[in-house]
Enzyme design. Sequence first.
Site, PDB file in Angstrom:
ATOM      1  N   CYS A  76       6.277  52.212  73.126  1.00 53.51           N
ATOM      2  CA  CYS A  76       6.838  51.428  74.230  1.00 53.51           C
ATOM      3  C   CYS A  76       6.562  49.925  74.047  1.00 53.51           C
ATOM      4  O   CYS A  76       5.415  49.492  74.112  1.00 53.51           O
ATOM      5  CB  CYS A  76       6.232  51.947  75.539  1.00 53.51           C
ATOM      6  SG  CYS A  76       6.540  50.919  76.981  1.00 53.51           S
ATOM      7  N   CYS A  79       4.879  48.220  77.000  1.00 48.88           N
ATOM      8  CA  CYS A  79       3.476  48.667  77.063  1.00 48.88           C
ATOM      9  C   CYS A  79       2.619  47.844  76.102  1.00 48.88           C
ATOM     10  O   CYS A  79       1.515  47.415  76.460  1.00 48.88           O
ATOM     11  CB  CYS A  79       3.355  50.148  76.700  1.00 48.88           C
ATOM     12  SG  CYS A  79       4.234  51.274  77.802  1.00 48.88           S
TER      13      CYS A  79
END
Length: 106
Positions: A29, A32
Amino acid sequence: MKEVNSSTFTQEVLQSELPVLVDFYADWCGPCRMLSPTVHQLAEDYKGRLKVVQVNVDRAGDLAGAFGVSSIPTLICFRDGRALGRSVGLTGKAELEQRLRSWAAV
């Protein structure tokens, strides 16, 4: 930061004496990865007042499901075994600090 999973979540998060910020993330991600330095900095800045842990949703999908995490990154703040608030998506440090103060009075 410590990574927690289904077998350690209750002890590390729900039974913690300190408020706990849980970072639900995945290695793949991009947002993230962008949020990670901020979360690490919060862990350092609030050491002794706030515990910060991570849950990899690919390895602990059951926890993500149990807490309604459908988008990552998601940060959930827990205190005394209860979820107090959440932040979804990429968020700046100042905004996260403000949220933490309102959620957990850190």
